[in-house]
Design an enzyme around this catalytic site. Sequence first.
Site, short mmCIF file in Angstrom:
data_model
loop_
_atom_site.label_atom_id
_atom_site.label_comp_id
_atom_site.label_asym_id
_atom_site.label_seq_id
_atom_site.Cartn_x
_atom_site.Cartn_y
_atom_site.Cartn_z
N ALA A 17 25.80 -40.49 13.96
CA ALA A 17 25.26 -38.69 12.89
C ALA A 17 24.51 -38.23 14.01
CB ALA A 17 26.39 -38.75 11.64
N SER A 22 24.90 -34.71 21.12
CA SER A 22 25.21 -33.05 21.81
C SER A 22 23.93 -32.31 22.33
CB SER A 22 25.85 -32.56 20.10
OG SER A 22 27.00 -32.64 19.91
N THR A 40 36.26 -30.24 19.79
CA THR A 40 38.37 -30.93 19.64
C THR A 40 37.62 -31.63 18.17
OG1 THR A 40 36.32 -33.47 19.35
CG2 THR A 40 38.35 -32.67 21.22
N HIS A 55 27.97 -23.66 15.68
CA HIS A 55 27.91 -24.51 16.78
C HIS A 55 28.25 -23.38 18.01
CE1 HIS A 55 27.21 -28.93 17.30
NE2 HIS A 55 27.68 -28.95 15.63
#
Length: 176
Positions: A17, A22, A40, A55
Amino acid sequence: MTQTEPLAGIHLILGGARSGKSRFAENLIAQAGGGTYIATGRAWDEEMANRIDLHKQTRGDLWHTIEEPIALCDALRACNHPGAKPVLVDCLTLWLTNLMLEDRDIEAAFDQLCDLVPTLDIPVLLVSNEVGFGIVPENAMARTFRDHAGRLHQRIAKIASRVTLVVAGIAMQVKS
């Protein structure tokens, strides 16, 4: 991967995390001129809704976003056409969570994904949380999740042309 290296095949990107996994994946696709972002995650609460909104805002115009929490293979098939841009799936562990919460057949979903991705004509970057570095979880559901995630990562890593582990924002090539 440098800016001059083209994206190709399947690339599994793992990390904990907030490890930067990403961002690493997004940067690879941004360097290639953009692509499709298959998200997702689900907004189960206000905090998660805020994360999803943030995001979306930070991705910008280089991205076409598809929100698909369950039917990942259908979304990937829809992206697979001549001239299509690379696809980023973020993330496999949220997809797994959704499958578990809906009591889906996990192994069948994994089989479908692992059978599909090698047949795609587009580069696919699959982001996922590496959850196997921590202690053994105290409850059965968490242990089951960790076990499923570990099995999925092993299966994807086997068919991937690249595997990258991101730790503290630093990408380390595991398989290239």
